[in-house]
Scaffold this motif. Sequence first.
Motif, PDB file in Angstrom:
ATOM      1  N   VAL A 199       0.864  -1.181   0.000  1.00 20.05           N
ATOM      2  CA  VAL A 199       0.000   0.000   0.000  1.00 20.05           C
ATOM      3  C   VAL A 199       0.900   1.229   0.000  1.00 20.05           C
ATOM      4  N   SER A 200       0.682   2.112  -0.955  1.00 27.79           N
ATOM      5  CA  SER A 200       1.553   3.281  -1.094  1.00 27.79           C
ATOM      6  C   SER A 200       0.876   4.525  -0.545  1.00 27.79           C
ATOM      7  N   THR A 201       1.670   5.573  -0.393  1.00 26.27           N
ATOM      8  CA  THR A 201       1.124   6.858   0.057  1.00 26.27           C
ATOM      9  C   THR A 201       0.132   7.408  -0.958  1.00 26.27           C
ATOM     10  N   SER A 202       0.402   7.170  -2.240  1.00 26.13           N
ATOM     11  CA  SER A 202      -0.514   7.658  -3.277  1.00 26.13           C
ATOM     12  C   SER A 202      -1.877   6.979  -3.181  1.00 26.13           C
ATOM     13  N   ASP A 203      -1.897   5.706  -2.721  1.00 29.76           N
ATOM     14  CA  ASP A 203      -3.181   5.031  -2.513  1.00 29.76           C
ATOM     15  C   ASP A 203      -3.993   5.749  -1.441  1.00 29.76           C
ATOM     16  N   GLY A 204      -3.301   6.167  -0.368  1.00 31.50           N
ATOM     17  CA  GLY A 204      -3.992   6.887   0.701  1.00 31.50           C
ATOM     18  C   GLY A 204      -4.494   8.241   0.234  1.00 31.50           C
ATOM     19  N   ILE A 205      -3.665   8.944  -0.564  1.00 32.57           N
ATOM     20  CA  ILE A 205      -4.089  10.251  -1.091  1.00 32.57           C
ATOM     21  C   ILE A 205      -5.302  10.090  -1.997  1.00 32.57           C
ATOM     22  N   GLU A 206      -5.267   9.055  -2.822  1.00 32.64           N
ATOM     23  CA  GLU A 206      -6.396   8.791  -3.721  1.00 32.64           C
ATOM     24  C   GLU A 206      -7.665   8.479  -2.929  1.00 32.64           C
ATOM     25  N   ALA A 207      -7.524   7.678  -1.869  1.00 39.71           N
ATOM     26  CA  ALA A 207      -8.686   7.335  -1.047  1.00 39.71           C
ATOM     27  C   ALA A 207      -9.262   8.575  -0.367  1.00 39.71           C
ATOM     28  N   TYR A 208      -8.375   9.453   0.126  1.00 38.84           N
ATOM     29  CA  TYR A 208      -8.850  10.672   0.793  1.00 38.84           C
ATOM     30  C   TYR A 208      -9.577  11.590  -0.190  1.00 38.84           C
ATOM     31  N   GLY A 209      -9.016  11.734  -1.384  1.00 37.33           N
ATOM     32  CA  GLY A 209      -9.687  12.539  -2.395  1.00 37.33           C
ATOM     33  C   GLY A 209     -11.046  11.971  -2.776  1.00 37.33           C
ATOM     34  N   LEU A 210     -11.103  10.651  -2.859  1.00 34.37           N
ATOM     35  CA  LEU A 210     -12.370  10.004  -3.181  1.00 34.37           C
ATOM     36  C   LEU A 210     -13.392  10.214  -2.061  1.00 34.37           C
ATOM     37  N   MET A 211     -12.941  10.181  -0.819  1.00 34.04           N
ATOM     38  CA  MET A 211     -13.838  10.435   0.317  1.00 34.04           C
ATOM     39  C   MET A 211     -14.470  11.822   0.202  1.00 34.04           C
ATOM     40  N   GLN A 212     -13.649  12.814  -0.099  1.00 34.61           N
ATOM     41  CA  GLN A 212     -14.169  14.175  -0.198  1.00 34.61           C
ATOM     42  C   GLN A 212     -15.114  14.329  -1.383  1.00 34.61           C
ATOM     43  N   GLY A 213     -14.756  13.686  -2.510  1.00 37.89           N
ATOM     44  CA  GLY A 213     -15.626  13.767  -3.676  1.00 37.89           C
ATOM     45  C   GLY A 213     -16.979  13.107  -3.443  1.00 37.89           C
ATOM     46  N   LEU A 214     -16.968  11.942  -2.789  1.00 33.84           N
ATOM     47  CA  LEU A 214     -18.220  11.255  -2.492  1.00 33.84           C
ATOM     48  C   LEU A 214     -19.077  12.056  -1.530  1.00 33.84           C
ATOM     49  N   ALA A 215     -18.439  12.706  -0.536  1.00 30.38           N
ATOM     50  CA  ALA A 215     -19.194  13.526   0.403  1.00 30.38           C
ATOM     51  C   ALA A 215     -19.905  14.666  -0.314  1.00 30.38           C
ATOM     52  N   ALA A 216     -19.196  15.334  -1.230  1.00 25.62           N
ATOM     53  CA  ALA A 216     -19.812  16.423  -1.990  1.00 25.62           C
ATOM     54  C   ALA A 216     -20.949  15.907  -2.864  1.00 25.62           C
ATOM     55  N   LEU A 217     -20.728  14.764  -3.501  1.00 28.10           N
ATOM     56  CA  LEU A 217     -21.755  14.180  -4.366  1.00 28.10           C
ATOM     57  C   LEU A 217     -23.004  13.807  -3.573  1.00 28.10           C
ATOM     58  N   ARG A 218     -22.829  13.387  -2.340  1.00 26.66           N
ATOM     59  CA  ARG A 218     -23.953  12.949  -1.494  1.00 26.66           C
ATOM     60  C   ARG A 218     -24.520  14.071  -0.635  1.00 26.66           C
ATOM     61  N   GLY A 219     -24.056  15.273  -0.846  1.00 24.45           N
ATOM     62  CA  GLY A 219     -24.620  16.414  -0.138  1.00 24.45           C
ATOM     63  C   GLY A 219     -24.186  16.518   1.310  1.00 24.45           C
ATOM     64  N   LYS A 220     -22.993  16.056   1.641  1.00 25.11           N
ATOM     65  CA  LYS A 220     -22.494  16.105   3.007  1.00 25.11           C
ATOM     66  C   LYS A 220     -21.438  17.195   3.126  1.00 25.11           C
ATOM     67  N   SER A 221     -21.419  17.854   4.274  1.00 22.65           N
ATOM     68  CA  SER A 221     -20.394  18.872   4.514  1.00 22.65           C
ATOM     69  C   SER A 221     -19.051  18.253   4.883  1.00 22.65           C
ATOM     70  N   GLN A 222     -19.061  17.013   5.365  1.00 21.00           N
ATOM     71  CA  GLN A 222     -17.835  16.289   5.697  1.00 21.00           C
ATOM     72  C   GLN A 222     -18.001  14.846   5.239  1.00 21.00           C
ATOM     73  N   SER A 223     -16.896  14.186   4.980  1.00 20.24           N
ATOM     74  CA  SER A 223     -16.967  12.759   4.671  1.00 20.24           C
ATOM     75  C   SER A 223     -17.141  11.980   5.961  1.00 20.24           C
ATOM     76  N   GLY A 224     -17.957  10.927   5.912  1.00 23.11           N
ATOM     77  CA  GLY A 224     -18.245  10.151   7.099  1.00 23.11           C
ATOM     78  C   GLY A 224     -17.750   8.723   6.997  1.00 23.11           C
ATOM     79  N   ALA A 225     -18.346   7.847   7.813  1.00 28.14           N
ATOM     80  CA  ALA A 225     -17.908   6.452   7.868  1.00 28.14           C
ATOM     81  C   ALA A 225     -18.076   5.747   6.537  1.00 28.14           C
ATOM     82  N   TYR A 226     -19.136   6.072   5.810  1.00 26.76           N
ATOM     83  CA  TYR A 226     -19.422   5.333   4.575  1.00 26.76           C
ATOM     84  C   TYR A 226     -18.562   5.829   3.422  1.00 26.76           C
ATOM     85  N   GLU A 227     -18.196   7.091   3.441  1.00 25.63           N
ATOM     86  CA  GLU A 227     -17.234   7.583   2.446  1.00 25.63           C
ATOM     87  C   GLU A 227     -15.851   6.980   2.715  1.00 25.63           C
ATOM     88  N   LEU A 228     -15.521   6.833   3.998  1.00 20.89           N
ATOM     89  CA  LEU A 228     -14.231   6.226   4.348  1.00 20.89           C
ATOM     90  C   LEU A 228     -14.146   4.784   3.849  1.00 20.89           C
TER      91      LEU A 228
END
Length: 843
Positions: free
Chosen positions: A372-401
């Motif tokens: 598991v690389s650092t870039s995998d973690g960065i990608e996962a974090y970016g995806l969490m934020q994108g999913l939160a915005a798509l789902r109308g959340k102000s923050q990413s939660g357990a399900y985005e994680l």
Amino acid sequence: MDRLKALAPEEELAAIEKLFAEKVFDLDGPVVHFPIRHHSPACAHHLLRTFDDYKPDIVLIEGPESGNPLIPVLADPATRAPVSLYYGYEDANGRGACYFPLLDYSPEYAAIRAAAARGIPARFIDLDYRGRPEAAEGGKSSAQDEALLAGSAFIGRLCRLSRARSFDELWERAFEIGGIGRPTREFVRGVFAYCTLSRMTYSPETLRSEGDLEREERMGAHIAQARARYGRVLVVTGGFHTYGLVTQDEPGGQTGRGPAEDQAAPGATSAAGGGPGGRRSAAEPEDSLPKDSPPTRYDRERGIVRKQMYPMVYTFEEADRLNGYASGMPYVGYYDRVWSLLARGDSQPYERAGLDLLAGLGRRLRSEGESVSTSDGIEAYGLMQGLAALRGKSQSGAYELTDGVTSSFIKGERTLAADRPLEKLLAMMTGDRIGEVAPNEWAVPIVEDFKARAAACRLNLRSTGRHRRTLEPYAKPAHREASRLLHCAEFLGTEFASKESGPDWVTGRDMNRIRETWAYSYSSRTEARLIENSIYGGTVEEAAEARIAEELDRLPAHHSGEAARWLLRALVMGLEALAGRLFDRLESALRQDGSFLSLCETLDSLDRIRSHRRLLGVSDESRLKILTDEAYEAAVSRLPGLNGLNPDEQPHAVEGLKLLHMHAAGRSGPAAAAAGSDPDENFRDRLGELLAAPNLPPRLEGAAAAILVRLGARESGELSLRARAYIQGSPDQALKAAEYLQGLFALARDSLMQGNELLADLSGLLERLPHDEFLRLLPELRLAFTFFTPPETSRIAAKVAELHGLPAARLEDAAVDETVLRAARNLDEAIRKEFALWKLEAE
């Protein structure tokens, strides 16, 4: 609320809004209802704000009413969550139990601590006995079951409209992340509306059958009583019950009996005071005692004959609803992080908790060799934020994680092996914390004794998860004590430990091993099982002794084999004090036992005790020897009656004969020969009587004849002659030859190697048997040859090859050459295809 308008009629929503304003959350009124979801950080957050805004005189909490005296223990700073109240009871259907778990962010626990900090009383107002069918049948359940709320038809429609995969995801979006920053009044109105609309999908009959109406009647009576004595009453209950409570009759018209009529045990102290300022008024009722309190009239009407309640430790793993408890939100470790960040004033607690877990996951996976690389973690974090915005959340939660880790850390197809990152993440989101209860007068002695002994044995009780411990009880006294404690815990059914490897003293398996390996894990289940055993004694040893005594009381007086096994178990558990009484019981049973098999079991257990008497702590060796000799003599005297045994008992009888033979050989050693004595003469005589008995089963005949030959009472050739009588007899007799060989080989397998006569006879039998009869004989014959070791089997095969004029090397050749098999398979396929072309069926 906009989504609710699409699902509920406008007049219905208006009625809910009116009810909310007038009876639920009127901060100027005498009663404020605060609807919650169990284990919700957002609910706990807004509840603490309500304390500041409303300034109540008393707090009433949905919780078991008999637990009121335990509230100071829960509020004690030395108590560390997670903890739980354990309520055990007994009715006509048996025993049952309920758990009331509390986490740092549970609204109920936040209310208890806030009340203690403000010096105002806090009271539990719910029933102890939940009235649900599974509880009445002796089940064990959570007292915070939210199955009706989460499973309502309204929630199902709302999840589909919101495109949420579950009620938990919907709740997090609407109330956890979406509710933290809202005004408290708006947040509470939303919780009340959601829960009320869920409740309205159920009929009164369903609610009554589930016990909800009965519970609400009881809570309503408590609220009425508190309202008559306090100016400002804050009521904290599950949102599902709030509607039922505020729509009951006015306090003066309550149809349910008030709590004052049911209280027992005068003189009990209050949970957290009473009356303004925490002082009890003279008219205020006493609380029920939690420990072994007598059933109240209310209990008796429900068939409760005995009940008890204790504070106990709990674990994150048990509190996590995904692990089987329908009691509030999942991912308790994750939400505990959120609560800690929220308490520190973090403006983005969900975002921060997810980032911390994501970073920790990467470190843990890399430490275990995962790519598991650092870039995998960065990608996962970016995806969490994108999913939160798509789902109308102000923050990413357990399900985005979890979605981010699934997409970024799992490469390719999801398999058991590829799912390791997600598996690790879920474990981290659950957490491994175990709570601690402050010292208190209700501490259960057996629990305290177990903890003290476990600490002395250096067993880990501070964290959850499976721990392993390898012990050397033969070599190290400290390990011996740990082994005894673990054996006691296993016997008492504490669910604390299980032995993975090592000697099995009772069955006699693996007695050549000198180490024991145990897997263990401490949890609330362990404490609950210990509490259940507290009726047997105040220490682990006392409880184990009482349980064994109880088992012996059920045992017929003449069953010496069972009595000997209980003696062995007691010694393995280190119950030397009980061992003396068990020796007396065994001695009495021996003199009444007429069963050969039971007596042999007794002798086997006593042999094991004698062989390991130092380890087992047996001090009276002379008595042990006397009992062993008595068991031997009693078993020998029963030999002539073995011809009436059932077929299923015959293999055990052969093992008993082998055991007696070993004893006879030991008793006629060099010392006995020098003295001119013959201590095995009685054994030989009884065996001779057995061998002469009519209709003796072939298996017993083979075993008895083998022993007599070994003792020098018969010629060795008799073994082959008896086998020949079966092999060359009638067809029915021939089929019994394998049973004779089983008994013979169990005690004298070398008889097959001493000459060729027996092998030749057996070979001739196999050659002349019809195919069907050969198949009938084959399983028993295979069983007979299991007594031989692999080298011995090879020697037998070489002798058989010699009988047929074949070189032994031929036996190592493959039965069919692989190329021949492949050619045959190809030919078979070609023929089947040809048949198919001609529309013929292949047989």
